[in-house]
Design a protein around this motif. Sequence first.
Motif, PDB file in Angstrom:
ATOM      1  N   ILE A  96       0.874  -1.265   0.000  1.00 55.66           N
ATOM      2  CA  ILE A  96      -0.040  -0.004   0.069  1.00 55.66           C
ATOM      3  C   ILE A  96       0.885   1.272  -0.013  1.00 55.66           C
ATOM      4  N   LEU A  97       2.186   1.382   0.734  1.00 55.61           N
ATOM      5  CA  LEU A  97       2.955   2.392   0.932  1.00 55.61           C
ATOM      6  C   LEU A  97       3.933   2.589  -0.242  1.00 55.61           C
ATOM      7  N   GLY A  98       3.801   1.492  -1.293  1.00 58.46           N
ATOM      8  CA  GLY A  98       4.507   1.665  -2.298  1.00 58.46           C
ATOM      9  C   GLY A  98       6.221   1.153  -2.224  1.00 58.46           C
ATOM     10  N   HIS A  99       6.202   0.543  -1.221  1.00 55.65           N
ATOM     11  CA  HIS A  99       7.682   0.047  -1.010  1.00 55.65           C
ATOM     12  C   HIS A  99       7.939  -1.316  -1.618  1.00 55.65           C
ATOM     13  N   LEU A 100       6.801  -2.126  -1.966  1.00 55.66           N
ATOM     14  CA  LEU A 100       7.105  -3.464  -2.726  1.00 55.66           C
ATOM     15  C   LEU A 100       5.932  -3.537  -3.649  1.00 55.66           C
ATOM     16  N   LYS A 101       6.189  -4.413  -4.553  1.00 59.38           N
ATOM     17  CA  LYS A 101       5.537  -4.330  -5.774  1.00 59.38           C
ATOM     18  C   LYS A 101       4.596  -5.691  -5.753  1.00 59.38           C
ATOM     19  N   ILE A 102       3.414  -5.781  -6.655  1.00 59.55           N
ATOM     20  CA  ILE A 102       2.511  -6.784  -6.349  1.00 59.55           C
ATOM     21  C   ILE A 102       2.858  -8.047  -6.417  1.00 59.55           C
ATOM     22  N   GLY A 103       3.951  -8.644  -6.764  1.00 56.99           N
ATOM     23  CA  GLY A 103       4.492  -9.873  -6.154  1.00 56.99           C
ATOM     24  C   GLY A 103       4.600 -10.261  -4.714  1.00 56.99           C
ATOM     25  N   TYR A 104       5.018  -9.112  -4.097  1.00 56.32           N
ATOM     26  CA  TYR A 104       4.986  -9.025  -2.697  1.00 56.32           C
ATOM     27  C   TYR A 104       3.555  -9.608  -2.250  1.00 56.32           C
ATOM     28  N   LEU A 105       2.588  -8.845  -2.679  1.00 52.71           N
ATOM     29  CA  LEU A 105       1.286  -9.058  -2.323  1.00 52.71           C
ATOM     30  C   LEU A 105       0.720 -10.485  -2.249  1.00 52.71           C
TER      31      LEU A 105
END
Length: 117
Positions: free
Chosen positions: A60-69
Motif C-alpha cells: 500500500i505504501l509503495g515499498h514493494l510491488k504486486i509480487g509481494y502481495l
Amino acid sequence: LSIITFFLFTGRETLKDVQDVKGDLLSRSTLPMQIGEKNAAIVGAIFLIIAILLTPFPYILGHLKIGYLIFISIVDLICFYAIIETLKDLKNTERTVSLLRIASAIGIIAIIIGAVF
C-alpha cells in the motif's frame, strides 16, 4: 517489514514456548508457565493476527510491488490456519510452529519478489 517480522516471530516463539512447556519445567519459567498454555497460545495468536493485518502495508505504501502481495497472501493464509489449529487443540502446536517456520521462509521470498516484480 521489521514490525511485521517482529509480530510474526514473537507469535511463533510464544507458540514454541507452549510446545516446549514440559521440557522447560525444570530449567526456566516461560510465559505458558506463568499464565497457562491456553492463554499463552492466545497471546501468540494475537501477535500473529497483528502481523497478518500489517502485511499489506509495504504494498500500500509503495515499498514493494504486486509480487509481494501475492506471496504474502500465502503467508497470511498459513498463519491464519496455524492460529485456528493451535487454538482448536494445543496438541497441534508442534505442527503449527513448523508451518509458521515455512511461512517465514515464504515471507522472505515475498519480500525479494516484491522488490523485483
